[in-house]
Design an enzyme around this catalytic site. Sequence first.
Site, PDB file in Angstrom:
ATOM      1  N   GLU A 114     -29.806  25.237 -26.777  1.00 20.28           N
ATOM      2  CA  GLU A 114     -29.953  23.785 -27.238  1.00 20.28           C
ATOM      3  C   GLU A 114     -30.661  22.720 -27.951  1.00 20.28           C
ATOM      4  O   GLU A 114     -31.042  23.753 -29.250  1.00 20.28           O
ATOM      5  CB  GLU A 114     -31.278  23.501 -26.045  1.00 20.28           C
ATOM      6  CG  GLU A 114     -31.415  22.719 -25.096  1.00 20.28           C
ATOM      7  CD  GLU A 114     -32.427  21.277 -26.576  1.00 20.28           C
ATOM      8  OE1 GLU A 114     -32.596  20.484 -26.044  1.00 20.28           O
ATOM      9  OE2 GLU A 114     -33.196  22.268 -27.281  1.00 20.28           O
ATOM     10  N   SER A 115     -30.142  21.423 -28.157  1.00 22.43           N
ATOM     11  CA  SER A 115     -30.223  20.962 -29.016  1.00 22.43           C
ATOM     12  C   SER A 115     -29.390  22.182 -30.916  1.00 22.43           C
ATOM     13  O   SER A 115     -28.869  21.978 -30.912  1.00 22.43           O
ATOM     14  CB  SER A 115     -31.631  20.319 -29.194  1.00 22.43           C
ATOM     15  OG  SER A 115     -32.339  19.520 -30.397  1.00 22.43           O
ATOM     16  N   ALA A 116     -30.607  21.889 -31.976  1.00 20.63           N
ATOM     17  CA  ALA A 116     -30.599  22.688 -33.080  1.00 20.63           C
ATOM     18  C   ALA A 116     -30.170  24.545 -32.808  1.00 20.63           C
ATOM     19  O   ALA A 116     -29.246  24.200 -33.245  1.00 20.63           O
ATOM     20  CB  ALA A 116     -32.311  22.964 -33.949  1.00 20.63           C
ATOM     21  N   SER A 118     -28.057  24.153 -30.198  1.00 16.90           N
ATOM     22  CA  SER A 118     -26.859  24.155 -30.362  1.00 16.90           C
ATOM     23  C   SER A 118     -25.939  23.980 -30.969  1.00 16.90           C
ATOM     24  O   SER A 118     -24.918  24.367 -31.077  1.00 16.90           O
ATOM     25  CB  SER A 118     -26.448  22.876 -28.984  1.00 16.90           C
ATOM     26  OG  SER A 118     -25.328  22.364 -28.907  1.00 16.90           O
TER      27      SER A 118
END
Length: 601
Positions: free
Chosen positions: A212-214, A216
């Site tokens: 998720e986020s970084a 991801s």
Amino acid sequence: MAKYFPGIFILLCLVNPFLSAEVPSVTTALGTITGETKRVIFQKKTYDVDRYLGIPYARPPTGELRFKKPQPYGPFVEAYSATKFGLSCLQSFLIPILPAENTSEDCLFLNIYVPRQEPDQPSGHAIMFFIHGGAFLMGSGKIYDGGVLSSVGNVIVVTINYRLGLLGFLDIDNEKSSGNFGLFDQRLALQWVNENIGAFGGDKDRVTIFGESAGSVSVSLQMMFPQNEELFRSGISESGAIMLPGLYQENNIEVAKYHAEIMNCNVEDMDEVFSCLHSATPEIINKAVSDAVASDSMTTIVKLRIVPTIDGEFIKTNPADLFRKAVAEDCEEINFFRTRKLMNGVNGKEGAMLLLSLGPDNLDELEITREQMNTLQIPGALALVYGQRTVPEVVKQLLIAEYTDWKNPDDPKTIREELMRLFGDINFNVPAIEMSRIHSNASDVDSYLYNFVPVLDKHIFPAPNWINMSNHGDELGPVFGYNIDFEALLNISDYTPPEWELKLSERMMAYWTNFAKTGDPNKPVSDAVSSVVWPKYDVTSQSYIKIDREDSVGQYLFARETDFWKNSLSAVFDATEHVQTITSQYGSKDEQTCEKDGTCG
């Protein structure tokens, strides 16, 4: 496969209901690893899951190994007791998620959660390998307990730590420190899983990386590294695409100098800068950074921001340019990316998290004036997207027009909605759609897209009460069966979500683990899976699933916004620049066709 032996632990089980009468033990090529069994409950069902925590997969990256690629830990001298989480990697100054005493430079550990159930296939359990987010500056694998996801979905879950910030990504453009160590940490952990997960009952040929986020973005970068051919077959990208604007730098030389400067080191000579950073204790680095931020937070945060760099090895070309390059020529990284199955998605109001950068004490009362939007936010967005290029006035005016609600153009509350939409489109929505188009248009494997939109009882990140959809990170609770560290993230304990969210969570865990098992989120069919069939994504139909209290199928998610940024705005920009300078940064008109990438960019 895991083996179990009785012993004095029977006595412990009498006083601790979370332990079974046997201690799980596996024999790997590295030696014996013992763990613990924990009982978890989800939707009134009880499961036993074997946990192996704090397994070192790399030698401590300290001393001479600081600012170096990770080295394998090697064999264990004696049986390794994996019953406690290892220390987390040193965190950033931005958000103190974890206390300093729980962090260390010696932090390269992984955690394995094995369900006490028969695997879905004779070859063993499918594996879900999670990479945490946190802007490459903060976070830890231990925040995300894989016990519920592993048990309910009947998969093995692996979570990891990787180096962050200065220690994970320092790139001074020479052999002393070439950067992206955190990405190589992730890869070494994947290699460890590939070589050892069979002993835990896992099928090394069914590994799915998700983040998720970084995390991801990390998933996307790992999917673009051809040397990972044997390490995983699919990826799940949650709210973070590889083309995030402004993410990558050529190097971190100026950031390195600023770190050295605040530690009172000589910044005129890069050898001395490196020596200063290499010899400084973690405590000295943290104190210098904290003191600097406290004195001048916003300016200093920008100067201290460490990001992945185009190191010429892990990241050979800026990913945004790489996708453009793939339009006209064969590209090894893109070709490899298209051999992995992909599930990609974003949340309803991703831009809400970025409102925190405006620094208001009360986001609920946030108001943005027309002047602030036109003179600060719009130019800032253009600088993020176009870097040092001179932006024609007509492009700025087009952007203002696009992100104006013309029913009430000067209402500060309406403008804040448009600003949130602008933040979301630039940083999450358009990059995600572009990535799915790239993957699906010339891929022999399946691609899936989702939009997660419900308003949950608790947001992972602070969010104003006026947003009417999920914020950045909100899908993490449901994906992990609400078995994440809410105390670290939200400073609340003993949290129980409402019943409808638990049903949502059960459904999402089925989608995610189905994809890991079969490559199709719809199969195997179970009572938890929605009656709605999640369609494959392609550039023609652009079908996706909308995950809400009740799921539904939609088409053309953020298609208009993607067309505006990748086609309309770029065409005006390039045409204007062509008139002024004759040549364009991105080459001739012929290179902007839709031949391969599906973006018509």
